[in-house]
Design an enzyme around this catalytic site. Structure first.
Site, PDB file in Angstrom:
ATOM      1  N   GLU A 401      58.722  45.762  39.975  1.00  0.00           N
ATOM      2  CA  GLU A 401      59.102  45.043  38.754  1.00  0.00           C
ATOM      3  C   GLU A 401      58.301  45.507  37.543  1.00  0.00           C
ATOM      4  OE1 GLU A 401      58.943  43.811  41.723  1.00  0.00           O
ATOM      5  OE2 GLU A 401      60.766  42.667  42.066  1.00  0.00           O
ATOM      6  N   PHE A 424      64.980  37.510  41.690  1.00  0.00           N
ATOM      7  CA  PHE A 424      64.735  36.070  41.527  1.00  0.00           C
ATOM      8  C   PHE A 424      63.671  35.931  40.443  1.00  0.00           C
ATOM      9  CE2 PHE A 424      66.581  36.288  45.664  1.00  0.00           C
ATOM     10  CZ  PHE A 424      67.218  35.078  45.886  1.00  0.00           C
ATOM     11  N   ALA A 425      63.790  34.888  39.633  1.00  0.00           N
ATOM     12  CA  ALA A 425      62.823  34.697  38.539  1.00  0.00           C
ATOM     13  C   ALA A 425      61.395  34.673  39.078  1.00  0.00           C
ATOM     14  CB  ALA A 425      63.128  33.401  37.796  1.00  0.00           C
ATOM     15  N   ASP A 426      61.239  34.212  40.311  1.00  0.00           N
ATOM     16  CA  ASP A 426      59.905  34.126  40.928  1.00  0.00           C
ATOM     17  C   ASP A 426      59.175  35.477  40.889  1.00  0.00           C
ATOM     18  OD1 ASP A 426      60.304  31.409  42.935  1.00  0.00           O
ATOM     19  OD2 ASP A 426      62.075  32.483  42.260  1.00  0.00           O
ATOM     20  N   HIS A 468      61.506  31.259  45.983  1.00  0.00           N
ATOM     21  CA  HIS A 468      62.861  31.623  45.543  1.00  0.00           C
ATOM     22  C   HIS A 468      63.490  30.489  44.737  1.00  0.00           C
ATOM     23  CE1 HIS A 468      62.361  34.688  48.633  1.00  0.00           C
ATOM     24  NE2 HIS A 468      63.355  35.341  48.087  1.00  0.00           N
TER      25      HIS A 468
END
Ligand SMILES: Cc1ncc(C[n+]2csc(CCOP(=O)(O)OP(=O)(O)O)c2C)c(N)n1
Length: 662
Positions: A401, A424-426, A468
């Site tokens: 990321e 996932f935003a996580d 998640h």
């Protein structure tokens, strides 16, 4: 030291000499000024100049370089006027960062230099993005990123090299191995024999050279540049050198064995090159004296000009305005009448349509994310996109990321638009540094915009457990320089995503996963924007006001349906940064009783911020204390019963009752 001039003409060798000497002479002057308190900090590159200068001189002037704190030679070889550099170092308004950045933490588009952030490693992935832009536009160019030996231990080094290798990017990674990272010797930094050997592990070529030999650096980079462009491949080069002074001037150098300094003194890049040029008859002693004299005069004149800065007068308006690049397009908003006759679609379809139409609208828009190409992404939002727009623009990424956010920024520096899908935003946590410190601050720091949207599938209610399901929007709301968007309806999702992509600034676009396939609504088929920063009145009401966003909007609507006797004013914020304070004020005035509702955990959630603002600005309109209804201050649990108990909606009834009965 052996020099091999190959076929380089005398003038070129002389030019290299001059470019090598200038940063040394500037530094020597700066060390004096530092002792006189005229500049505040200095990271010395004395003894390492051959790398900065050799690399820069081997490139075209419009090829981006990502230098670090010891690379004065990059800035001087790119012909940045010393007077302005000096203003920069003094923190003057008319330096390169309007006084907002220190020492070498600045860049400049005109000179194709990307300013570092203190964290060192993130520079490398930006070079990936620039190289990707070159690749996509078939430009015969490379980008170059610098790192120290210490920086090679960062995850960012690994991610950047891996992405460059997997995507076959024409980028050169330059390691300046100067023996120490602050006080840490290389023996405590890494275990491999040579850092250049790491290249093999990534599937790229690597080479170790003498970084104090200007001709070797210059010639090697010229060769690598050709290789990278012709083969469309990256290259890792380790330049061996030594840091002759302290990490920064105040920190000293006691930990360095004296004999080592003596050894490297013999290898001084300037003295050795000078001796070679004299021996070859390319320069004379008189010639050297003349050059030095001319440089001395240049430095003195430029410093005088540099001192002539007006005193800093802070201008708060300008400080805030410069956070963002201005919108540079005509916005096409939706007319209310268009909405009514539109076909019903799911929330996910709104997002998909917005993204698809944006791809059609902007041929320079590149999508990046894990599994987003043929597979269509974890939530199938980009299903069919790779077929429609090609895999060059719809790019599967390795799981890195940080590098992808960095690459998105690099794309933006070359005029591309980038959308990154966090699976996932996580997982934004592992790209956090690039978002918070690079994307958010770069325009304020030195005027480079980050034309990047990060889509963030977020939220719970799906039994997916602590990693998640998190609501992490508040982390980003607290970061000046970002925009944070969080739609709740299919129509808004489409229009806000289009607006986010049109916006030349970094936008975090939150999509609640539980809404993807559970919420339907009209979605106009045309290409339209919903304005970022504008809330939406969901329904008027007289008894209480609920201010909310995302899934909270649907909880509030359901609550109102279940309690027909209660007249609820519901405001959907839609954008969390910047907040729509006018709409918030109107919502407070409507009922005088305010409940802030969000799925995010209570403490530090945006509800607290809004409550404080209402208390400060709307106190006289309140008929009751402002209440907040947020999720439990715990991680979000997996078990559905536990998750329900965690969620804010399980306390909504209690909160409304309390407010009504006040
Ligand atoms: C992520 C991060 N951790 C720690 C630091 C503090 N720090 C600044 S420079 C430096 C040493 C860097 O060493 P190296 O990469 O070898 O470059 P050099 O200073 O030797 O040129 C350290 C530890 C930092 N800037 N960023």
């Amino acid at each position: 030291m052996q020099f091999n001039r190959k076929n380089y003409p005398d003038e070129e060798l002389l030019d290299l000499y001059k470019n090598l000497l200038l940063p040394r002479m500037i530094e020597e002057k700066m060390l004096v000024l530092l002792r006189q308190g005229k500049i505040s900090k200095w990271f010395s590159g004395i003894g390492q100049e051959a790398i900065s200068v050799g690399v820069t001189m081997a490139l075209q002037a419009d090829e981006w370089i990502m230098p670090l704190h010891r690379n004065l030679g990059v800035f001087t070889a790119r012909k940045m006027p010393l007077s302005k550099l000096f203003k920069q170092w003094q923190g003057s308004k008319d330096g390169y960062s309007k006084g907002r950045e220190r020492s070498f933490h600045f860049g400049n588009k005109e000179h194709h230099i990307c300013g570092m952030i203190s964290h060192l490693g993130p520079q490398m992935a930006i070079a990936d993005g620039v190289a990707l832009a070159h690749k996509l536009s078939n430009s015969e160019k490379v980008s170059v990123a610098f790192t120290g030996d210490g920086g090679t231990s960062e995850g960012d080094f690994h991610e950047a090299l891996n992405v460059a290798a997997v995507w076959d990017l024409p980028v050169i990674f330059v390691i300046e191995n100067n023996g120490y990272g602050l006080s840490t010797p290389v023996s405590e930094q890494y275990r491999c024999f040579s850092l250049a050997d790491r290249a093999k592990g990534y599937g790229m070529e690597g080479i170790q050279i003498d970084g104090n030999n200007i001709l070797e650096v210059y010639d090697t980079i010229k060769r690598l540049r050709k290789y990278c462009i012709e083969n469309q491949k990256p290259y890792l080069i380790e330049c061996m050198t030594f840091r002759m002074r302290g990490h920064e001037e105040a920190s000293g150098i006691k930990y360095v064995p004296v004999q080592l300094l003596g050894l490297w003194q013999q290898k001084d890049p300037i003295k050795n090159y000078e001796d070679y040029l004299l021996k070859e008859g390319i320069i004379t002693e008189q010639g050297i004296t003349d050059i030095r004299k001319a440089f001395k005069e240049y430095i003195e004149t430029e410093l005088q000009a540099g001192y002539n800065s007006a005193p800093m007068v802070p201008d708060t308006k300008e400080e805030l305005k410069d956070l963002f690049a201005s919108l540079n397009h005509t916005q096409i908003f939706l007319h209310p009448s268009q909405a009514k006759a539109s076909p019903e679609k799911r929330f996910i379809d709104g997002i998909k349509e917005g993204l698809y139409q944006s791809m059609e609208k902007h041929p320079n828009l590149v999508l990046m994310g894990q599994d987003i190409a043929e597979y269509g992404g974890a939530f199938k939002i980009t299903e069919g996109f790779a077929e429609a727009f090609g895999k060059e623009r719809v790019r599967n990424t390795p799981i890195c990321e940080s590098a992808i956010v960095g690459a998105a920024l690099g794309l933006s520096m070359e005029g591309y638009k980038a959308m990154m899908e966090m699976q996932f935003a996580d997982f934004a946590t592992v790209g956090f540094n690039q978002i918070i410190n690079n994307l958010a601050k770069i325009h304020y720091r030195w005027g480079q915009n980050a034309d990047v949207v990060i889509r963030m599938p977020t939220g719970g209610g799906v039994g997916a457990g602590p990693f998640h399901s998190q609501s992490n929007e508040a982390w980003f709301v607290h970061t000046p320089g970002l925009k944070v968007v969080y739609p709740s309806t299919p129509m808004d999702a489409k229009g806000l995503l289009i607006a986010a992509i049109n916006d030349p600034n970094p936008v975090l676009f939150f999509e609640h996963k539980a809404l993807y396939r559970s919420i339907n609504g009209p979605v106009p088929e045309t290409y339209y924007e919903i304005e970022i920063g504008k809330a939406r009145l969901v329904q008027p009401g007289d008894d209480i006001t609920i201010i909310t966003y995302g899934a909270g909007v649907h909880w509030a609507i359901q609550y109102a349906k279940d309690h027909p006797g209660l007249s609820m004013y519901i405001l959907d914020l839609r954008t969390l940064l910047p907040l729509d304070y006018d709409a918030i004020e109107a919502a407070v005035k409507a009922t005088g009783k305010v409940l802030l509702l969000h799925e995010d955990t209570l403490t530090g959630g945006i509800g607290g911020e809004i409550a404080a603002w209402i208390a400060e600005h709307c106190f006289e309109y309140l008929d009751a204390p402002i209440l907040r209804c947020g999720s439990l201050d715990s991680p979000i649990p997996f078990n559905i019963e536990l998750e329900n108990n965690f969620m804010a909606h399980s306390r909504l009834d209690e909160c409304v009752e309390k407010l009504m009965n006040y």
